[in-house]
Write an enzyme that holds these catalytic residues in place. Structure first.
Site, PDB file in Angstrom:
ATOM      1  N   ASP A 139       0.787  -1.238   0.000  1.00 58.75           N
ATOM      2  CA  ASP A 139       0.000   0.000   0.000  1.00 58.75           C
ATOM      3  C   ASP A 139       0.817   1.285   0.000  1.00 58.75           C
ATOM      4  OD1 ASP A 139      -2.402   1.436  -0.017  1.00 58.75           O
ATOM      5  OD2 ASP A 139      -2.529   1.485   2.160  1.00 58.75           O
ATOM      6  N   HIS A 175       2.165   3.605   7.285  1.00 54.82           N
ATOM      7  CA  HIS A 175       2.073   4.450   6.081  1.00 54.82           C
ATOM      8  C   HIS A 175       0.846   5.360   6.068  1.00 54.82           C
ATOM      9  CE1 HIS A 175       0.155   0.584   4.972  1.00 54.82           C
ATOM     10  NE2 HIS A 175      -0.681   1.332   4.288  1.00 54.82           N
TER      11      HIS A 175
END
Lengths: 995, 995
Positions: A208, A458
């Site tokens: 991702d 993230h």
């Protein structure tokens, strides 16, 4: 004080360019070679850790055998059931774990793991991979011992496989390698201690993150991963790689480390990390299930099989082997794993059922490591890649370069928290067990370790989470600080202070919304203890808000120290020195109370200078005009100013795309460099000037508007010029969001090149409107030229290099010749439609009108060949900055007011990256050669460190070398060999030879 | 033809008012008493069925013991985990089963059952109830034998309990008892055959139907249920019952059956069928899970427990015992049962954990039968109820009385399909095994049985499903018709026709959108076979669309039969006779072809009459003006017209509520009776008239508008006047939805009373603006006075009773003295916000401008004491109407052109409700005394039927009496005794004594 005896324990080496060798005066207990010489990285572990690894070594074999057989003459489709569980994003990590606040997003990780384990048990063919140890750990400790045994069995049999395995899936653009290594180590340690070798992830899995850093690949290689898979890359890059069948490649992730040390096989997944269109059978999806009961309506087996075969055959066209991978899962999927598996079982049965009817498609449950094993067996050559995957654009006007700067206050808080954590770790080792006993704060570093680990996620330090989640990360960090008051405790146990001393809170405000100091000190007599986490002595300016007008300061030996009070801002300033991994204590006494003298208006200066630097200002504009290095006798023109960029929904430019700037995306309306200049010109910036000249520090204070100001500061002993900027509250009463940058325009002939670091380590060359591996069609002239800056960026020509060291991760670019711009703050009024569903419009209780952010840029002007000698230690001083603690009243003068944990400073090339208690009898040490192989004549050379003589209070009884993440003996680390394709990729040359 | 030997098998008696006795010439094999006399209902089963029951009889004991212990001195909270799985609503039944079309609604029953079984196995304390056998059956047949064994074990241990257990949870307002009994029997038979006695539901569970019919309660009592729970009742009724603690009561559901035969303990659930506010832990809910890990954020155990205790204590205030029930589930919940159970486990642990700290609340997993057992043990008296729970209003302007009429075409198609199914069942028995072999259509009645069973669902025949789901129900019924061509096959096997005969499709168009006949017959020579499913002979007018102008018709004996051709509509009309449970075949030959003679305009009549009835029309308006019964010499004034009601969103009346009419809700804007009249006056209805006078039938055709017309029809032999109405396409070009009614205004002095049937059986008295059990505050003067009419309604005074027999379920009311109105059709432009999310605006390929619906009302004018003698058989003729089949060409004249399955007709009081092959050797027979105890001097008397001499082609070898649903020996049916509270409820008097 007697030296404690410690197994030295976990030593971990981590090199950039140099070679370290370790003469050690004692045999390593388990096959430890005396005078063991390490050419590159990896490490050492304690015996007990080693035992764990040994116990499970037989099951490594089992794991390998657990891959399903494939068919060599068929197209083998590897179905990889997986869930992607963000360690915080729209909900906090604990909300995600429990499935709380499902009104925001339906997601409950506890149920995912419950369900997957149940479903794996129903059919031994099924496979699942799990990624985020932050969640797995929470779940594991709530399980019964019989469930734990069941899960161990699944892991040993390879039916449940951990991939990646860090505490989280870290961001790659805004993280510092130090914190990434820590979070990976924490997650992998848990897996190793819980599952042994079968729990060791063999594949890194960053499906991702929004772009991919070369340093991450280098770290993964050094952590022993056999391969790496991700989902996001530039859409043009993907298109070219699909045509060329280069979606699987060999990434050579360091220009300093000898291949294959930092080589990492890298696979780009076919559909991000999602299943093929029409084949999502999660409860969160609406794709039709397989309806295979002919007695019921809508029997669709033939249709499903046909659609699947078509997708598989199309996918095979853009990959190299007769194996393809499909990621059967997505965000927080498998909460009800039955839906997925029931349909996947059927899919496999019906598709493979056609093999008897001459079909050449073979579908199987698989894992990334099983898939990787087949790629390795194919024994092909692979395209070589030496640059990185930034910036990431998912279409022509959608560059994910905004998050490089999003939430600058959180980014700074994360960075300073890392410094504090390293300090805490060191003090736990140096102080021994008593350091965790209080009485001041008490606790240990675990809270901070976990807080820092989740902050690497993230959607954490990246700034792409919802506001309430950002608040939660900050709260967790603050809690970490609370539990990490080791310095004070150590001072108590070492009799420097007594229990009834009042410790003043460290000056940093533990909130994400601002890094601005606002504590005022109104004391008559107090002491300042300064702990230095670097392995070499540092001097450091202490700046304290005070009420008095005159003070005396004395050092640990009672000698007076120069100090001064700046009346303009009521600050007491003095320089402190602290020994390597040690502290020094200074006493401060009020001499004169009362109001400061009437502020006198100083003449606007045109020059400030010390023995190293000379800085000039334009008397008409008050802006910087030049910078000179007096030692090297070099000088450049240097103008610096602040600008803002805007995405305006009503701008005509939106005919191209209506994508606005948001937490992820940077998309200023200006589509040509001209417009950036004109944007700056339209701002009415009123500049006021004040010069403060003292012996210790010279300052020029600049006000550009009510919401932009700066202090230009030159300390007497410093080779760097400090620009302390303050931005905010960014006004939005014109209904326009703003992205604020500062731009340095110089006389350096940059030729469209500039340089940025990768996660705070190696430097990468960037060129405007250019990508090393494909013919770029540039569609966003600003956003498409922004890159992450984690710790520094520089511009240079043959004679001059201007390096800017930052105090946090930021985005920046070089759009004009000689120019370097850095984005400082963002306040936006639109969501950028990437899921966060909030505009990045930060306010807080303290700043209801909008967040005010303050930070520092440190400028260093050098000759290119020696510039690293300056910026490497300078950046480390910013990353690991001294920890100050304040005590009200007198100190005990006969106690240890100064201390160093080392017998001597380490050589300049060697950075002590980690010193942390591993368990009762062992310590984790990471030493790092911090210079790239090409960047310094002096410091890029090999260095020898004598570990036996390193510590002042620890006896080293033995050492064991481990991989970078401390979850594998270095000598057992056997990675797959991969052969690069000839003539692909950039040649692996040092950076200096390019351009 | 030799008589087949059959175990007679399953005989099931079902009485209204009378007593049947059965002299039977042979001993019942298992304790069958010769000349067994039954005072009331129940039944008989085949031996194999009996064996199944016996095998499992030990486990009945296990089931009973499976209830968790309760604590007598505490408040016991029975948590009942459940799912409510609509057998079609927003999705079709198979879409719901598979989890297809989750874009419409997330629901997948296969996964629910997978998940619940898994979770039950994890903790033996857990309980679950399952309700809808249509789904369970689909799931069961896909399971492995080991899973089936696991589920049997769960059922035997009472951990999985079936409640209700019919094929579906039938609608109560729009269903006919015949079809309800069939669907219940099918579901319960599956459970009995699969699980034996432990699978027998002990509790009826109608948590969702929108109001509750007394006849349903009566049927449930006679099916052996110990109690009944539901969720919906009028909000005023609930409020009063909460105050009076009368939410649990004894429902005396028949005024003809001697208590306690039709007594049913009835419990009203505390929150519909939903969990208490804040305690929904399904994946479809957002309530916070229990977060009990103190190491994580947001520990909430104390808060959850506190909230739960408060809810429990409040609930206990409105119920009678120290036991309360909470329904922990809702629509399609438990697809991921882990979410529910994990949190319920914790809830029980933490709430009961407080008992050591003096808490008096005890929470336990439970089931409705365990809860009911505790109520029974309490040994209290309970309020008595003798009326029903119609109409249902959930607030002042929200009367759920629209669905009584919604989708009138589907409602008719369902009703005629029932007739066809009964015919099919009978022919399978009478024809024996060959009848299922084809060659015409083939198959058997199973498809139709299942189609009819799902059509009983409370979002099926109710008309409250989405359009595509309504289409699916119709498609299923059409498929049932296709598989039920038994009549033709039987004619083939009995040599009446040969294989190469072309059978013309039965005249009914198997589509839900219209019941209008459109088949045109253009044949020269054909035969018509008429099957009569009633146990007495019938005559029936056959009306065939033809092209010719003259035909001859002869009966089975070759005798000519009167016939006539109506040129106005090109119809051939002749009267046929068919014997009981038998057929007769008629031959038709074309005499004269060509165009019909030029249509001559007949004089508008003012009178039509036969030997029984005289009907007059107002010559100025063309409307009916009077009706006379020539036999009884009674006459009433009778005007009939059509009106429409409207919900107009812009009407000022919406200040009260913005609730519009929709699939469920009827809410005309007119809030006073005046406005209804004025609405009719605003319609410009143009009336055209044509009289067709023939010997066989007299007709007056009326056109009221382009979209409303009617044929007033009087057959020569009929005692009923037929009004065949045609409505549609309802115009909406004025942007107003319309609800079309017909109103009969008479000179009968009704005194605000009128009478409607309950599911086609007993009659209930209704009074305007009145409810028998509470002081009604009427807020919707029209909608609040509407009641379901399933087969008939009547108005009466001392001398006249006008009965209207309908051909489908409809809504109706009596708003004015002497008046009866029936809603015929609805076309609406708003959704009524009850979930279906579609306006009820039916169109189709055939009727793109809006559905056209045709139907019949049969009017009978009688003296009240003998009115039932006319309307009971009349209504049965409409419910079970002859089946016609057509054969092109000549018949084999020497074969059986006429046949009766009975040796003789049954007495008029006895209705043969069911004759259906149960298994190879046994037959299910249901005989019904069809008169209420008070309604006929002649026919309410006891009747004796000799079963041995009943059938013409079957030898009865034995009989076994069962309960109404054929899943329990009648003599083993032991229901809980309940004591009614003295002085509550209406006295249990026959209806005639009221008013």
């Amino acid at each position: 004080m007697a030296a404690r005896k410690q197994q030295l324990a976990v030593v971990l080496l981590f090199l950039l360019g140099g070679v370290l060798s370790f003469p050690l005066g004692q045999d390593r207990k388990d096959a430890l070679t005396c005078g063991y010489e390490v050419s590159y990285l990896y490490s050492f572990t304690a015996l007990c850790f080693g035992l764990l690894l040994c116990v499970c070594s037989w099951s490594v074999f089992v794991c390998v055998q657990s891959c399903h057989a494939t068919k060599p003459n068929m197209l083998n489709v590897h179905l990889v059931p997986h869930t992607h569980d963000d360690v915080g994003w729209l909900k906090t990590v604990d909300q995600y774990f429990y499935g709380d606040r499902n009104d925001i997003q339906h997601a409950g990780v506890q149920y995912i793991l419950d369900s997957v384990v149940d479903q794996l048990l129903k059919n031994p063919d099924r496979r699942f991979i799990y990624v985020e140890t932050a969640f797995f750990y929470r779940w594991w400790k709530q399980q019964s011992s019989s469930m734990q045994q069941t899960v161990r069995q699944l892991v040993n049999e390879g039916r449940l496989e951990f991939v990646n395995g860090g505490w989280c899936m870290s961001d790659e653009a805004t993280t510092h390698y130090s914190a990434v290594i820590d979070q990976m180590t924490m997650g992998l340690r848990f897996l190793n201690e819980t599952f042994g070798a079968c729990g060791r992830p063999r594949v890194a899995w960053h499906i991702d993150p929004f772009g991919h850093a070369r340093e991450h690949a280098s770290m993964f290689a050094q952590m022993g991963y056999d391969g790496f898979f991700f989902g996001r890359l530039d859409y043009q890059d993907r298109a070219r790689r699909m045509m060329a069948k280069e979606q699987e490649l060999l990434w050579r992730a360091s220009d300093s480390l000898t291949p294959p040390v930092a080589d990492l096989f890298t696979g780009i997944l076919p559909n991000g990390y999602n299943p093929p269109e029409g084949f999502c059978w999660d409860q969160s999806c609406d794709d039709p299930p397989i309806r295979d009961d002919p007695d019921l309506e809508d029997y669709n087996v033939d249709d499903v099989v046909k659609r699947f075969m078509a997708i598989a055959e199309n996918q095979a066209l853009v990959y190299k082997t007769n194996h393809i991978i499909m990621t059967m899962g997505s965000d927080f999927q498998y909460e009800n794993a039955n839906l997925w598996y029931k349909n996947l079982d059927k899919l496999i049965r019906y598709v493979n059922g056609l093999q008897s009817n001459s079909s050449k498609v073979n579908v199987l449950y698989s894992t990334p490591s099983c898939y990787l094993q087949e790629l390795h067996r194919a024994n092909l050559t692979w395209a070589l890649k030496t640059d990185d995957f930034f910036p990431y654009a998912d279409s022509a006007h959608d560059f994910w370069t905004g998050y490089f700067t999003s939430r600058p206050a959180l980014k700074r808080y994360e960075r300073i928290s890392n410094s504090n954590l390293q300090t805490c770790n060191q003090l736990e080792v140096l102080g021994g067990p008593v350091s965790r006993k209080g009485p001041f704060g008490g606790g240990d570093s675990q809270t901070m370790k976990k807080a820092m680990a989740v902050a690497q996620h993230h959607d954490a330090v990246s700034g792409t989470e919802k506001q309430h989640v950002a608040n939660d990360y900050a709260r967790k960090l603050a809690s970490g600080w609370q539990h990490c008051q080791v310095f004070q405790s150590l001072l108590f146990w070492w009799d420097v202070v007594s229990e009834h001393f009042t410790f003043l809170r460290t000056l940093y405000i533990p909130t994400l919304v601002s890094m601005i100091l606002s504590v005022s000190v109104a004391l008559i007599q107090f002491s300042v203890s300064v702990y230095n986490p670097l392995a070499r002595p540092v001097t450091w300016p202490v700046r304290l808000p005070v009420n008095g007008t005159a003070y005396t300061v004395s050092d640990a030996n009672g000698k007076p120290v120069d100090c001064q009070v700046s009346f303009a801002v009521n600050e007491l300033v003095f320089q402190v020195q602290a020994p390597p991994l040690g502290y020094s204590t200074y006493s401060v006494s009020l001499l004169q109370d009362g109001s400061p003298p009437t502020s006198t208006q100083h003449r606007t200066p045109t020059v400030i200078q010390n023995k190293f630097l000379k800085v000039t200002f334009d008397p008409d504009t008050g802006l910087l005009s030049s910078l000179s290095n007096l030692e090297t006798q070099q000088s450049i023109k240097l103008t610096q100013n602040f600008y803002w960029l805007v995405y305006n929904a009503s701008d005509g430019n939106n005919s191209l795309s209506i994508q606005p700037s948001g937490a992820y995306i940077f998309r200023p309306n200006s589509s040509t460099p001209f417009i950036i200049s004109s944007t700056a010109q339209t701002e009415s910036i009123q500049v006021r000037r004040e010069l403060v000249i003292y012996t210790l520090v010279q300052e020029v204070r600049q006000w550009f508007s009510p919401w932009v100001s700066q202090v230009v500061r030159l300390y007497a002993d410093s080779r760097a010029l400090e620009l302390e900027w303050t931005v905010g509250p960014v006004p939005i009463d014109d209904s326009l969001g703003k992205e604020v940058i500062t731009r340095l325009d110089t006389s350096i002939q940059t030729g469209e090149y500039f340089y940025t670091d990768s996660n705070g380590r190696e430097m990468l060359q960037r060129k405007k409107d250019f990508r090393p591996t494909w013919q770029l069609k540039q569609s966003e002239p600003i956003a498409g030229n922004y890159y992450p800056i984690n710790s520094r960026a520089f511009i240079k020509d043959d004679v001059d290099q201007l390096t800017v060291v930052t105090d946090r991760s930021q985005g920046g670019g070089s759009i004009h010749n000689g120019s370097l711009e850095i984005m400082l703050h963002r306040r936006l009024l639109y969501d950028d439609v990437r899921g966060v569903a909030e505009p990045l419009n930060e306010t807080s209780d303290i700043f209801p009108e909008g967040l005010v952010v303050r930070g520092r840029l440190l400028l260093s002007l050098d000759r290119p060949p020696s510039a690293a000698d300056a910026h490497r230690p300078l950046a480390q001083e910013v990353v690991l900055q001294p920890l100050l603690t304040f005590t009200d009243g007198d100190l005990n003068p006969n106690t240890r007011l100064e201390f160093s944990g080392l017998q001597a400073a380490l050589p300049p090339a060697v950075h002590l990256l980690t010193l942390s208690q591993w368990d009762k009898d062992s310590v984790l040490l990471r030493l790092e050669h911090q210079f790239q192989s090409w960047e310094s004549k002096v410091n890029s050379q090999p260095v020898t460190v004598n570990l036996q003589k390193l510590f002042s209070t620890l006896d080293v009884l033995g050492m064991s070398e481990l991989n970078l993440s401390a979850n594998q003996w270095k000598d057992e680390m056997k990675r797959f060999d991969w052969t690069p394709q000839k003539g692909t990729g950039r040649p692996n040359l040092p950076l200096t030879s390019l351009q």
